[in-house]
Design an enzyme around this catalytic site. Sequence first.
Site, PDB file in Angstrom:
ATOM      1  N   VAL A  83       1.634   1.713  -6.888  1.00  0.00           N
ATOM      2  CA  VAL A  83       1.243   0.850  -8.035  1.00  0.00           C
ATOM      3  C   VAL A  83       1.539   1.477  -9.227  1.00  0.00           C
ATOM      4  CG1 VAL A  83      -0.270  -0.901  -6.721  1.00  0.00           C
ATOM      5  CG2 VAL A  83      -1.302   1.361  -8.085  1.00  0.00           C
ATOM      6  N   SER A  91     -15.011  -1.973 -11.345  1.00  0.00           N
ATOM      7  CA  SER A  91     -16.117  -1.458 -10.649  1.00  0.00           C
ATOM      8  C   SER A  91     -17.274  -1.524 -11.498  1.00  0.00           C
ATOM      9  CB  SER A  91     -16.098  -0.244 -10.423  1.00  0.00           C
ATOM     10  OG  SER A  91     -16.799   0.499 -10.101  1.00  0.00           O
ATOM     11  N   LYS A 137     -11.874   1.974 -15.040  1.00  0.00           N
ATOM     12  CA  LYS A 137     -12.341   0.536 -14.633  1.00  0.00           C
ATOM     13  C   LYS A 137     -12.816  -0.332 -15.961  1.00  0.00           C
ATOM     14  CE  LYS A 137     -11.866   0.644 -10.156  1.00  0.00           C
ATOM     15  NZ  LYS A 137     -10.915  -0.192  -9.463  1.00  0.00           N
ATOM     16  N   TYR A 147     -12.710   7.664 -13.633  1.00  0.00           N
ATOM     17  CA  TYR A 147     -12.889   6.295 -12.958  1.00  0.00           C
ATOM     18  C   TYR A 147     -13.555   5.211 -13.817  1.00  0.00           C
ATOM     19  CZ  TYR A 147     -13.899   3.537  -8.807  1.00  0.00           C
ATOM     20  OH  TYR A 147     -14.057   2.497  -7.895  1.00  0.00           O
ATOM     21  N   ASP A 165       0.887  -1.351   0.167  1.00  0.00           N
ATOM     22  CA  ASP A 165       0.004   0.101   0.160  1.00  0.00           C
ATOM     23  C   ASP A 165       0.864   1.146   0.108  1.00  0.00           C
ATOM     24  OD1 ASP A 165      -3.102   0.270   0.939  1.00  0.00           O
ATOM     25  OD2 ASP A 165      -1.993   2.250   0.831  1.00  0.00           O
TER      26      ASP A 165
END
Length: 244
Positions: free
Chosen positions: A61, A139, A156, A152, A38
């Site tokens: 990441v 998502s 996704k 987003y 993380d």
Amino acid sequence: MTGLLTGRRAVVTGGAQGIGLAIARRLTEHGASVLIADLDRERAAEAAAGLSGAASVGCDVTSEADVQAVADRAAEELGGLDIWVNNAGVTRDASLKKMTVDDFDLVVGVHLRGTWLGVRAAQAFMREHGGGSIVNISSMSGKIGNPGQTNYSAAKAGIIGLTKAAAKEVAHHGVRVNAVQPGLIRTPMTAAMSAEAMAATEATIPVRRAGEPDEVAGAVVFLASDLAGYVTGAVLEVGGGRGM
Ligand code: NDP
């Protein structure tokens, strides 16, 4: 039921809180050892300390070097790598009128580039060591599109294309690649929603409630385990029927 993952070695990105922490917990409960990777190194360490069989590492990441270091560390510290969950995520919601290029780049970077880097590093190890299971957290926003989330939703949806392309590339090496599409889940990410907005969204969900992180974790355990041995390139919706 427990013990589905006895002896497996797993990485969970963004595992310090929310859905990622629930995934890490469930994986350990089923016998896996887990490396929580993380951005927030301290919170990751606290999360790992609260689980038996978990370790932690700081990782952005979006950094190729960080993601490779996580794969190397898992191989060294856990003794191998059988499961990799690309879960780290951020939101920067805004209308097209107000969204900046930085908002777009950040969200696409963390979700899409981050997942691609994770898939690439994980499959490189797994294909040389008897296979494995990669699970990407997409998502419902990537399926149905949400206003205020053009960044987003794009990222996704991109994760779905990435999942299927990678699944086709590596299936014959014994590596499975699948995606989970959660609907509205109660986590720190959605805590910012007003009570009115939460209630209005819940009213549109067939089961009439938001989901819990643990309900997403159950789907990840399934995909990570041998129960899903013939499942690859699949998209598993965990949304209480939303967006059917
Ligand atoms: P949270 O914000 O609660 O947790 C996300 C975690 O990812 C945080 O610990 C965060 O660290 C970490 N993270 C953010 N950026 C990076 C990075 N660059 N490198 C490494 N770690 C990073 O989110 P959720 O648990 O709600 O979401 C988890 C995943 O599920 C995400 O991919 C999200 O998009 C997806 N999802 C969530 C839904 C929901 O309703 N909650 C619905 C559908 C999908 P920090 O706090 O330091 O930024």
